[in-house]
Design an enzyme around this catalytic site. Structure first.
Site, short mmCIF file in Angstrom:
data_model
loop_
_atom_site.label_atom_id
_atom_site.label_comp_id
_atom_site.label_asym_id
_atom_site.label_seq_id
_atom_site.Cartn_x
_atom_site.Cartn_y
_atom_site.Cartn_z
N LEU A 59 11.48 -17.13 8.32
CA LEU A 59 12.01 -15.76 8.47
C LEU A 59 12.46 -15.47 9.89
O LEU A 59 13.22 -14.54 10.13
CB LEU A 59 10.96 -14.72 8.07
N GLN A 83 3.00 -12.82 7.15
CA GLN A 83 1.62 -13.04 7.61
C GLN A 83 0.87 -11.95 6.86
O GLN A 83 0.88 -10.77 7.23
CB GLN A 83 1.55 -12.87 9.13
N SER A 125 3.70 -2.94 0.53
CA SER A 125 2.25 -3.02 0.31
C SER A 125 1.58 -1.65 0.33
O SER A 125 1.97 -0.75 1.09
CB SER A 125 1.64 -3.88 1.42
N GLU A 127 -1.02 -1.13 1.72
CA GLU A 127 -1.58 -1.01 3.08
C GLU A 127 -0.73 -0.04 3.92
O GLU A 127 -1.19 0.48 4.94
CB GLU A 127 -1.64 -2.39 3.72
N TYR A 151 -0.72 -5.07 10.35
CA TYR A 151 -0.05 -5.50 9.11
C TYR A 151 0.61 -4.31 8.42
O TYR A 151 1.79 -4.36 8.06
CB TYR A 151 -1.09 -6.16 8.18
P1 NAP Z 1 0.49 -15.42 0.75
O1 NAP Z 1 -0.21 -16.19 -0.32
O2 NAP Z 1 -0.12 -15.29 2.10
O3 NAP Z 1 1.95 -16.08 0.92
C1 NAP Z 1 2.79 -15.76 1.99
C2 NAP Z 1 3.82 -16.87 2.15
O4 NAP Z 1 4.69 -16.56 3.24
C3 NAP Z 1 3.23 -18.25 2.45
O5 NAP Z 1 3.85 -19.21 1.63
C4 NAP Z 1 3.60 -18.47 3.91
O6 NAP Z 1 3.81 -19.82 4.25
C5 NAP Z 1 4.93 -17.73 3.99
N1 NAP Z 1 5.30 -17.39 5.36
C6 NAP Z 1 4.53 -16.83 6.33
N2 NAP Z 1 5.24 -16.66 7.46
C7 NAP Z 1 6.50 -17.12 7.19
C8 NAP Z 1 7.67 -17.23 7.97
N3 NAP Z 1 7.74 -16.81 9.24
N4 NAP Z 1 8.78 -17.77 7.38
C9 NAP Z 1 8.75 -18.20 6.11
N5 NAP Z 1 7.64 -18.16 5.33
C10 NAP Z 1 6.53 -17.62 5.88
O7 NAP Z 1 0.82 -13.93 0.25
P2 NAP Z 1 0.91 -13.35 -1.27
O8 NAP Z 1 -0.41 -12.85 -1.65
O9 NAP Z 1 1.63 -14.33 -2.11
O10 NAP Z 1 1.82 -12.07 -1.01
C11 NAP Z 1 3.24 -12.14 -1.12
C12 NAP Z 1 3.86 -10.98 -0.36
O11 NAP Z 1 3.40 -9.75 -0.92
C13 NAP Z 1 3.53 -10.90 1.12
O12 NAP Z 1 4.66 -10.37 1.78
C14 NAP Z 1 2.39 -9.90 1.19
O13 NAP Z 1 2.34 -9.29 2.46
C15 NAP Z 1 2.80 -8.94 0.09
N6 NAP Z 1 1.71 -8.23 -0.56
C16 NAP Z 1 0.66 -8.92 -1.07
C17 NAP Z 1 -0.34 -8.23 -1.75
C18 NAP Z 1 -1.51 -8.96 -2.36
O14 NAP Z 1 -2.51 -8.31 -2.69
N7 NAP Z 1 -1.43 -10.26 -2.58
C19 NAP Z 1 -0.25 -6.84 -1.92
C20 NAP Z 1 0.86 -6.18 -1.39
C21 NAP Z 1 1.85 -6.89 -0.73
P3 NAP Z 1 2.66 -20.69 4.99
O15 NAP Z 1 1.78 -21.19 3.88
O16 NAP Z 1 3.45 -21.74 5.69
O17 NAP Z 1 1.93 -19.75 5.91
O1 F7E Z 2 -9.90 -7.34 2.00
C1 F7E Z 2 -13.30 -6.23 2.81
C2 F7E Z 2 -12.20 -5.89 3.79
O2 F7E Z 2 -8.69 -9.29 2.96
C3 F7E Z 2 -10.29 -6.40 1.02
C4 F7E Z 2 -3.59 -8.38 1.33
O3 F7E Z 2 -3.08 -9.08 0.22
O4 F7E Z 2 -4.08 -6.41 0.04
C5 F7E Z 2 -4.66 -7.41 0.86
O5 F7E Z 2 -5.26 -6.83 2.00
C6 F7E Z 2 -11.48 -5.59 1.50
C7 F7E Z 2 -11.32 -4.99 2.91
O6 F7E Z 2 -7.50 -7.68 1.37
C8 F7E Z 2 -14.70 -9.42 3.83
O7 F7E Z 2 -12.71 -5.24 4.95
C9 F7E Z 2 -15.44 -7.45 3.29
O8 F7E Z 2 -11.82 -3.68 2.91
O9 F7E Z 2 -9.18 -9.23 0.48
P1 F7E Z 2 -8.84 -8.49 1.71
P2 F7E Z 2 -6.81 -6.43 2.07
O10 F7E Z 2 -7.17 -6.31 3.48
O11 F7E Z 2 -7.05 -5.23 1.20
C10 F7E Z 2 -3.04 -5.62 0.64
C11 F7E Z 2 -2.53 -4.65 -0.40
C12 F7E Z 2 -1.98 -6.47 1.24
O12 F7E Z 2 -0.81 -6.11 1.25
C13 F7E Z 2 -2.44 -7.66 2.02
O13 F7E Z 2 -1.37 -8.59 2.18
O14 F7E Z 2 -12.60 -6.47 1.58
N1 F7E Z 2 -14.09 -7.41 3.18
N2 F7E Z 2 -15.84 -8.66 3.69
C14 F7E Z 2 -13.60 -8.62 3.49
N3 F7E Z 2 -12.34 -9.08 3.53
C15 F7E Z 2 -12.16 -10.39 3.88
N4 F7E Z 2 -10.89 -10.89 3.89
N5 F7E Z 2 -13.21 -11.20 4.24
C16 F7E Z 2 -14.50 -10.75 4.23
O15 F7E Z 2 -15.43 -11.50 4.55
#
Ligand code: NAP
Ligand code: F7E
Length: 321
Positions: A59, A83, A125, A127, A151
């Site tokens: 990106l 990220q 997101s 977030e 983020y």
């Molecule tokens: P993920 O598993 O962390 O996947 C993110 C992907 O982006 C990875 O393949 C990573 O590659 C790639 N990436 C990171 N930096 C990049 C860069 N500079 N250029 C090209 N590729 C890059 O995330 P996900 O859970 O599938 O989420 C997908 C998207 O939805 C993300 O944008 C996330 O922020 C958003 N989102 C996720 C959630 C959730 O709960 N999962 C909720 C809301 C929004 P590497 O493996 O090389 O790092």
């Molecule tokens: O944390 C608590 C932590 O890292 C959830 C991403 O996909 O969703 C995700 O973000 C909760 C938080 O996800 C640990 O403090 C406790 O309250 O699984 P998480 P997140 O931060 O909600 C949003 C929608 C996105 O968009 C993001 O990309 O769990 N928590 N203990 C912990 N979290 C982690 N990671 N590790 C712990 O040990």
């Protein structure tokens, strides 16, 4: 045959979206970053090869993005790369902003120059809502953004620049505002997969304890498989618009941990302790999404319940470890 282009194709959502689109008959293209250990980089998509084309891209490299979009000439572009770890965004805030905010601007610019007639989806997101909650306890499309992490701030810029490009250049560019969604393919440093993997390790005698951060925050957890179907509906809506994707249910980290350990016949209180390293400088304590707009516009409802999601993850780790 329709063509889709996915950034972040090797991630959790990228891999499920790839499978879903291939199943619909799409030709799927995507980019991965160069990595010194390529063996593991495409492990989530290794098992699908037909009609899948993966090339190197980042990106942060706008000329490379434009080149690949010109070559592929896709019908649909899904910007899922990010990220995506909230706590880690405090360790590397500039990189997070460069990738998630400026990276989105880069891919939008490449899109505008290379294939402006195509459709663009941005992975926004929950977030972004941060500490803002409506009076009824939900967050929805009209809830203000009060992000509480680097983020969240980076995703607000991306959301806004998508709006700006939609209006200024008449592009079909949309935001899906997704609440947390998980699966066995979730990175194992996100809380659901960390808890399930940790509990299974304890069950199998391979670990003695599990260290977590804040167990009293609430999240609206769905399954990634359900959410990638919503992405496809949102991008293909006749009008470019933004939609919240959520289950409408919320559970605390403590409740989730209790459930996982109980399913394995264990009491979490005997094994789980708090490690301050996993706490965040500012915590988002409560998320619960209202996806009525999505549900009333499309025929979408999540197939997985919270317990089915956690059970599938437990089964995965029980077999894998
Ligand atoms: P993920 O598993 O962390 O996947 C993110 C992907 O982006 C990875 O393949 C990573 O590659 C790639 N990436 C990171 N930096 C990049 C860069 N500079 N250029 C090209 N590729 C890059 O995330 P996900 O859970 O599938 O989420 C997908 C998207 O939805 C993300 O944008 C996330 O922020 C958003 N989102 C996720 C959630 C959730 O709960 N999962 C909720 C809301 C929004 P590497 O493996 O090389 O790092
Ligand atoms: O944390 C608590 C932590 O890292 C959830 C991403 O996909 O969703 C995700 O973000 C909760 C938080 O996800 C640990 O403090 C406790 O309250 O699984 P998480 P997140 O931060 O909600 C949003 C929608 C996105 O968009 C993001 O990309 O769990 N928590 N203990 C912990 N979290 C982690 N990671 N590790 C712990 O040990």
């Amino acid at each position: 045959m329709k063509k889709a282009f996915i950034t972040g194709i090797g991630g959790q959502d990228g891999s499920y979206l790839t499978e879903y689109l291939l199943g619909l008959g799409y030709e799927v293209h995507g980019i991965v970053r160069r990595n010194s250990t390529p063996e593991h980089q495409q492990s989530r998509i290794d098992f699908v090869r037909e009609n899948l084309h993966v090339s190197y891209g980042d990106l942060l490299d706008v000329s490379g993005l434009e080149r690949v979009l010109q070559k592929v000439n896709p019908d649909e572009v899904y910007n899922l790369a990010a990220q995506s770890h909230v706590r880690i965004s405090y360790d590397i805030p500039q990189f997070t902003a460069q990738t998630n905010a400026l990276g989105t601007l880069n891919i939008l610019e490449a899109f505008r120059n290379a294939c402006p007639e195509a459709k663009f989806y941005q992975a926004s997101s929950s977030e972004m809502f941060g500490s803002a909650v409506d009076e009824d306890g939900f967050q929805r499309e009209t809830t203000p953004f009060k992000p509480v992490s680097p983020y969240g701030c980076s995703k607000v810029f991306a959301y806004n620049i998508v709006h700006n490009y939609r209006n200024a250049y008449k592009l079909h560019a949309v935001n899906g505002i997704l609440f947390n969604h998980e699966s066995p393919r979730r990175g194992s440093n996100f809380v659901t997969n960390k808890v399930v993997k940790g509990a299974v390790l304890i069950k199998k005698g391979m670990a003695k304890n599990l260290e977590l951060g804040n167990m009293d925050s609430f999240r609206d957890w769905g399954h990634s498989k359900d959410y990638v179907k919503a992405m496809h509906k949102i991008i293909n809506h006749s009008m470019a618009d933004d939609f919240v994707v959520a289950t409408g249910q919320t559970h605390s980290v403590r409740e989730m941990t209790d459930y996982v350990f109980k399913q394995l016949g264990l009491d979490y209180q005997e094994y789980v302790s708090q490690n301050p390293n996993f706490l965040r400088p500012e915590e988002l304590t409560y998320l619960r999404g209202d996806s009525s707009k999505l549900r009333s516009t499309f025929d979408w409802t999540p197939e997985y319940t919270f317990h089915q999601l956690m059970d599938e993850m437990i089964e995965f780790w029980m077999e894998k470890l």
